[in-house]
Design an enzyme around this catalytic site. Structure first.
Site, PDB file in Angstrom:
ATOM      1  CE  LYS A  84      -1.072   2.095   3.231  1.00  0.00           C
ATOM      2  NZ  LYS A  84       0.325   2.021   3.558  1.00  0.00           N
TER       3      LYS A  84
HETATM    4  C1  PLP Z   1       1.608   2.686   4.122  1.00  0.00           C
HETATM    5  C2  PLP Z   1       2.475   3.636   3.416  1.00  0.00           C
HETATM    6  C3  PLP Z   1       3.820   3.349   3.143  1.00  0.00           C
HETATM    7  C4  PLP Z   1       4.538   2.182   3.751  1.00  0.00           C
HETATM    8  O1  PLP Z   1       4.045   0.950   3.415  1.00  0.00           O
HETATM    9  P1  PLP Z   1       4.607  -0.328   4.201  1.00  0.00           P
HETATM   10  O2  PLP Z   1       4.191  -1.476   3.338  1.00  0.00           O
HETATM   11  O3  PLP Z   1       3.920  -0.323   5.533  1.00  0.00           O
HETATM   12  O4  PLP Z   1       6.064  -0.193   4.313  1.00  0.00           O
HETATM   13  C5  PLP Z   1       4.528   4.216   2.344  1.00  0.00           C
HETATM   14  N1  PLP Z   1       3.983   5.349   1.865  1.00  0.00           N
HETATM   15  C6  PLP Z   1       2.704   5.678   2.129  1.00  0.00           C
HETATM   16  C7  PLP Z   1       2.158   6.934   1.540  1.00  0.00           C
HETATM   17  C8  PLP Z   1       1.918   4.855   2.938  1.00  0.00           C
HETATM   18  O5  PLP Z   1       0.668   5.207   3.260  1.00  0.00           O
END
Ligand code: PLP
Length: 416
Positions: A214
């Protein structure tokens, strides 16, 4: 010129922009002897809340945890409806199922792949009229409460949803809002930062992800941001076993050994080791976002006149986080499909990904909600032509040029 397979080595789809500064911060935590949730975490919460203009921030170990805690704090229970889209990652809908609540999907806008506000409005109105035909076919008997309890928009790729319209729909139906902002730090629309939305009479949270791919990362991590003190307090309590006092206040100097369990909570707290890395990442966020925006601009320049490619659309007034660069193939213009296009890019050393395999196409949601592939035609059609290109701040200009050249080479090779 056609690039040879593997020219220049493999360019991964994603790579964190992390260096000795984060390593030093982590080492300081290790040397301090306090590894779990403590002062660094509190500092990260304050700094993040300030960055997005939220009143309260609760640091947790994933965005999934932040969304789970949000639904719990907002009182979601068995048989409730929660409205979201199928164009998302598994996490958004699975947290609804944790409560035996029912995800009601709404199709997406073909340009942004964010929730289609007209269809959202229509679905919410139908649920308010207790029109059971608006519910997922296999889950009608499982629903005890319409209108919807919560609406969960997803800021796909870091392009902000139409928040004023979504909050209006929520306000008119008495629903709360939980924004899946996993892709959307930092992003804004019309000067309003994602994370800082306030709407009279609507309870809400905004949930961010610091997963390794991210826009800022702590390896694994997440943040729940809200203007609602009650929701923040409940989420914090439930993030650490439902204990009335956290480890920080128990083990710190002058702390008391006493605590009381007031609810069966979860183990979702963020350790200081992660928060220390997050603080450094946060300090680099503006520069990293600017670099991703620059890469997006170069991709747009390279691809916007190519008839077989569709570049991402950004709504007027929006400053996306550019977590993803979602290129779409016009399949009628080339003789290969998206899957083959990805194989061709991979053979030439370019890592890619696909966002997303819509949830209604997955077996669990087919079986348990009874949705069919044709139920969300826009989501299905966009999924079938989508290719996410590498877009991260540690890419060099040469990396970016190589992606542009390779994509255009493959287009030329297979042009109809
Ligand atoms: C990555 C992601 C999540 C989950 O994030 P985590 O921190 O891995 O739990 C939720 N929603 C979307 C759209 C994502 O791309």
């Amino acid at each position: 010129m056609v690039s040879a397979p593997d020219a220049g080595g493999f360019l991964p789809f994603a790579r964190p922009d992390i260096d000795s500064e984060e390593a030093e911060a982590a080492l300081d935590v290790i040397r301090s002897g306090w590894l779990t949730t403590g002062a660094r975490c509190a500092e990260f919460e304050r700094a993040f809340a300030e960055a997005v203009g939220g009143a309260h921030a609760v640091a947790v170990n994933s965005c999934t945890a932040a969304m789970h805690l949000s639904l719990e704090a907002l009182g979601v229970t068995r048989g409730d409806c929660v409205v979201t889209t199928p164009y998302t990652f598994a996490a958004t809908a699975e947290v609804i199922r944790y409560f035996d609540a029912v995800p009601v999907f709404v199709d997406v806008d073909p340009e942004t792949c964010n929730i289609d506000v007209d269809q959202l409005t229509e679905t919410v109105e139908r649920l308010c009229r207790r029109d059971r035909a608006a519910l997922p076919p296999a889950a009608r008997d499982a629903v005890s409460a319409t209108p919807p309890r919560v609406v969960m928009p997803v800021h796909v790729a870091g392009v902000p949803c139409d928040l004023p319209a979504i909050y209006d729909v929520a306000a008119s139906s008495g629903a709360a809002v939980v924004e899946d902002a996993a892709h959307a730090f930092p992003a804004s629309i019309d000067g309003r930062i994602v994370g800082g939305a306030v709407a009279d009479g609507v309870r809400s949270t905004v949930c961010f992800s610091f997963y390794a791919t991210k826009t800022i990362t702590t390896g694994e991590g997440g943040m729940l941001v809200t203007h609602d003190a009650e929701v923040a307090d409940r989420a914090r309590l439930m993030s650490l076993h439902g204990m009335s006092r956290g480890a920080w206040t128990r083990y710190a100097e002058g702390g008391s050994w006493r605590y009381e369990v007031v609810a069966p909570g979860f183990k979702y707290n963020m350790p200081d080791l992660m928060a220390a890395i997050g603080l450094v990442q946060l300090s680099k966020a503006t520069a990293m976002t600017a670099r991703r925006a620059e890469i997006a601009r170069r991709y747009n320049d390279a691809f916007h006149e190519e008839p077989s490619l569709q570049t991402p659309s950004v709504p007027q007034g929006a400053a996306p986080a550019w977590h993803l660069y979602m290129l779409r193939l016009r399949e009628e213009a080339v003789s290969i499909d998206r899957g083959q296009f990805i194989v061709e890019l991979g053979r030439r050393g370019i890592g890619t990904s696909v966002h997303f395999i819509p949830l209604h196409l997955h077996r669990y949601y087919r079986d348990h909600l009874g949705y069919r592939p044709k139920d969300f035609p826009v989501a299905t059609a966009q999924f079938e032509r989508e290719i996410s290109l590498p877009i991260y701040s540690s890419m060099t200009d040469r990396d970016v040029e190589r992606v542009c050249e390779t994509v255009l080479d493959v287009v030329d090779l297979y042009r109809r």
